[in-house]
Design an enzyme around this catalytic site. Structure first.
Site, PDB file in Angstrom:
ATOM      1  N   ASP A   1       1.017  -1.393  -0.408  1.00 55.94           N
ATOM      2  CA  ASP A   1       0.213   0.068   0.004  1.00 55.94           C
ATOM      3  C   ASP A   1       0.744   1.201  -0.158  1.00 55.94           C
ATOM      4  O   ASP A   1       1.862   1.658   0.330  1.00 55.94           O
ATOM      5  CB  ASP A   1      -0.810   0.106   1.064  1.00 55.94           C
ATOM      6  CG  ASP A   1      -2.329   0.586   1.155  1.00 55.94           C
ATOM      7  OD1 ASP A   1      -2.425   1.634  -0.103  1.00 55.94           O
ATOM      8  OD2 ASP A   1      -3.220   0.378   1.549  1.00 55.94           O
ATOM      9  N   TRP A   2       0.074   2.567  -0.183  1.00 57.60           N
ATOM     10  CA  TRP A   2       1.074   3.842  -0.270  1.00 57.60           C
ATOM     11  C   TRP A   2       1.486   4.256   0.680  1.00 57.60           C
ATOM     12  O   TRP A   2       0.998   4.389   1.460  1.00 57.60           O
ATOM     13  CB  TRP A   2       0.973   4.748  -0.854  1.00 57.60           C
ATOM     14  CG  TRP A   2       0.469   4.442  -2.627  1.00 57.60           C
ATOM     15  CD1 TRP A   2      -0.057   6.192  -3.151  1.00 57.60           C
ATOM     16  CD2 TRP A   2       0.246   3.351  -3.763  1.00 57.60           C
ATOM     17  NE1 TRP A   2       0.307   5.317  -4.639  1.00 57.60           N
ATOM     18  CE2 TRP A   2       0.520   4.183  -4.708  1.00 57.60           C
ATOM     19  CE3 TRP A   2      -0.195   2.295  -3.673  1.00 57.60           C
ATOM     20  CZ2 TRP A   2      -0.088   3.295  -5.930  1.00 57.60           C
ATOM     21  CZ3 TRP A   2      -0.182   1.050  -4.502  1.00 57.60           C
ATOM     22  CH2 TRP A   2      -0.060   2.160  -5.342  1.00 57.60           C
TER      23      TRP A   2
END
Length: 727
Positions: free
Chosen positions: A259-260
């Site tokens: 995920d970012w």
């Protein structure tokens, strides 16, 4: 029109549009993993260590046209990959469809429609040149307040699994890599980047891994690890989750992306199974990465093996080959952070029709006393439409970035799981068009002027009252709700507004657009004749609703979660502790309500129709061999009402008492369309997958011995037929 009459720029645009259209409509020959790996091995064997690392490293936040972009290579050539939100449509893009949310896809209980939704999204992402769609989401509505529950498929693992698998097949059949996310136990927004979700092994396997297992079986090419820790270890550094379970037990062949900013290390995360870091920089705009040079240095120091770097690159390249992106893939036309600079490419085709159909198919009719619905437009002269949720956003279409506000009708939640609306048919417009010019419509968008609402409603043939409840991702706060909902009440004075109208109009219809369950203190008001639950229907919301209200479409949506009588009936809510203990174990959603003998207001799987269905002739046959087990069940379902319609036949299995399972588990469903008076045979096949429990003593799936009971019904609490079998 003749080409010679066009300017050079216009001719170029026309040719680009024609090319885009033909590409969008192209069908892809999806490869087996074996064939994809053969091609990937050949390409990656020509790469240097730096090249292998480059294609696993994001370029950095806002360093490309997409939400995430990898570095490409030359000699051998491999493209920079575009990874783009969201699970319901292309985020930060114009001329693209903004459809129903994941929770609505699940509420349709329609496998074919779910697949078609995935396929049209795949065509659109490919048409814009996006290699990877960051969806579907498959985290659970463990608590109704959970902010992003609406992006996924509700509270049941089986329903999550089917919805996820069909969506993935649809996306990847059109040549786009799907992303199963978020792996794992990312079920609240509160402290999502710092808290540990702690769960036992049986619950982990039987509930939270279930949809990911089905996604792997469907051939998903990418999986995104989540922000949170799991049993004390960051999900993107968890060797057990990524290597032992995902790549080992489940046999996942694609690549794991973070995920970012969910990457927290170099060697530790890579050795634990992380194959790609997104968006690449350690902190947004930091110009430094845990991968890139830090990873090549770690390889030089022997902290990460060359074989592991080869494996990372091979997984990424194999995913690219698997969905046919090596052939005729469109050029990238997204510019997510400067949308005004993006070239005009319209990928919408006729997809609005699918959105309208899915919006109606996922609308749940919760209550319909005295057959108040459908409404024959010829029999009404005056109608009231009350509430801001029936109206367009007064500040304009897409007035808030990522829908991070609550103005006008609610058609999506907020956050990265959204897509801009190309247009929005609000309920007032949809109903006005459906009722026609001969019906007078009185309306107000003022939720707080109860006197005006009552005055407008009191002398109308029917009064529609609209309200909503919103939630989303924690990086946006709306009305004091930091992602998760603060409570389960309606927003915008909804309860008082409904009561004010119902007090004066004996034919009050309540319409609620909501991310999840809300409390309904007005539900037993004698004048509330019907409650319609469209969920989050997307850009065609008003037309979908009108199709249901007027009977053009017979409602067939079913609740993918439980609506309780009171908030305290639920056994989990967002937890502010550093460690979130999943103490409910297997008892999530309807399983808890069954176990605790709590009567819900509306049970999981509930939804009414304008016709009725009769069930008969349930037969069950069980066969158990040394290495396999098969149980086949069949029954007849008849439309005994007066109109054509669809029934969702639900199969729940009660395990032997010594298995330690909840009272019953959804293990099958079929949506069947029947004309009035017709009947059809429905068949279910249950295998080891549906009949096993996770045995912690042997660390494997085991079919328990003893007496099982199959319950067939129209909801988890509306069981029509039951039959027992032994294994």
């Amino acid at each position: 029109m003749h080409f010679q009459t066009l300017s050079t720029s216009a001719l170029t645009l026309l040719l680009a549009l024609n090319a885009a259209t033909s590409l969008v409509d192209a069908k892809i020959n999806v490869l087996s993993w074996e064939d994809a790996y053969k091609k990937a091995d050949s390409l990656v064997s020509q790469m240097s260590t730096k090249q292998k690392v480059d294609i696993a490293t994001g370029m950095g936040w806002q360093s490309g046209g997409c939400m995430g972009n990898t570095f490409g290579t030359e000699d051998p050539y491999f493209p920079s990959l575009c990874l783009q939100d969201s699970p319901l449509g292309i985020r930060h893009a114009a001329n693209a469809t903004s459809g129903v949310a994941g929770i609505n896809a699940a509420a349709s209980f329609d496998k074919k429609a779910i697949y078609e939704r995935g396929a049209y999204m795949g065509r659109e992402f490919r048409g814009k040149g996006a290699h990877v769609q960051l969806g579907p989401g498959m985290n659970f509505m463990r608590s109704p307040e959970g902010g992003r529950g609406w992006e996924s498929a509700g509270e049941d693992p089986f329903l999550q699994g089917v919805t996820s698998a069909e969506t993935i097949r649809g996306i990847q059949d059109e040549g786009v890599i799907a992303t199963a996310k978020h792996f794992l136990l990312n079920d609240q927004e509160l402290n999502r980047t710092t808290s540990s979700s702690d769960v036992d092994q049986r619950t982990l396997h039987e509930v939270y891994l279930w949809p990911f297992a089905r996604s792997v079986e469907a051939g998903v090419a990418s999986i995104m690890c989540s922000y949170n820790l799991v049993n004390g270890t960051y999900a993107c550094e968890d060797d057990y989750l990524m290597n032992t379970v995902l790549k080992g037990e489940l046999g996942f062949k694609g690549f794991v992306q973070s995920d970012w900013q969910a990457t927290h290390s170099t060697a530790k995360s890579v050795n634990a199974g992380l194959d790609m870091t997104m968006p690449g920089d350690i902190v947004f705009f930091s110009n430094d990465s845990y991968f890139g040079k830090n990873l090549t240095d770690a390889i030089d120091r022997k902290e990460v093996s060359e074989e592991r770097a080869t494996d990372m690159a091979t997984r990424i390249v194999a995913a690219w080959y698997k969905v046919g992106q090596d052939k005729d893939f469109p050029n990238l036309t997204l510019d997510s952070f400067h949308m005004e600079n993006a070239p005009y490419v319209d990928v919408q085709a006729n997809h609005k029709n699918l959105v309208r159909e899915m919006g109606a198919a996922s609308t749940v009719l919760l209550k319909n006393s005295n057959s108040a619905l459908p409404i024959n437009t010829k029999n009404v002269k005056k109608v009231a439409i009350i509430g801001s949720d029936a109206f367009p956003d007064p500040y304009g279409l897409n007035s808030c970035s990522s829908h991070g506000c609550s103005n006008g009708t609610l058609a999506q939640g907020w956050g990265s799981g959204t897509a801009d609306f190309p247009y929005l048919v609000d309920p007032l417009a949809g109903l006005s068009n459906a009722f026609g010019k001969n019906v007078e419509i009185k309306s107000t968008s003022d939720d707080w002027n109860l006197e005006e609402a009552a005055e407008l409603s009191k002398d109308t043939d029917v009064a529609f009252v609209f309200s909503n409840a919103d939630s989303g991702e924690q990086h946006i706060t709306v009305d004091g709700n930091v992602g998760d909902r603060n409570n389960l009440t309606l927003w915008h004075n909804g309860d008082a507004l409904i009561k004010a109208v119902a007090d004066v109009n004996k034919n009050t219809i309540v319409v609620i657009h909501s991310v999840g369950a809300v409390m309904m203190p007005w539900i037993n008001h004698p004048n509330v004749k019907a409650v319609v639950w469209p969920g989050l229907p997307g850009q065609e919301t008003g037309n979908s609703l009108a199709d249901i209200i007027t009977g053009k479409v017979n409602p067939s949506g079913r609740l993918p979660y439980t609506i309780a009588k009171q908030a305290s009936d639920y056994n989990a809510k967002p937890d502010s502790n550093d460690v979130v203990q999943y103490t409910e174990k297997l008892l999530m959603g309807y399983k808890w309500f069954d176990h605790a003998n709590i009567e819900p207001l509306f049970p999981f799987g509930h939804g009414l129709s304008y016709t009725k269905f009769d069930y008969s002739g349930l037969k069950v046959k069980a066969k158990k061999k040394k290495d396999s087990v098969t149980v086949t069940a069949s029954l007849s379902v008849k439309n005994s009402g007066k109109v054509d319609g669809a029934e969702v036949v639900q199969a729940y299995i009660e395990f032997p008492k010594n298995a330690g399972e909840p009272p019953k588990l959804l293990r099958g469903f079929e949506k069947i369309f029947l004309k009035q008076g017709k009947q059809e045979k429905v068949t279910f096949d249950f295998t080891k997958t549906e009949l096993s429990i996770w045995d912690v003593n042997v660390n494997d799936w085991v079919v328990p011995s003893g007496k099982f009971t199959l319950h067939i019904g129209a909801s988890s609490r509306d069981i029509r037929k039951s039959a027992s079998f032994s294994l």
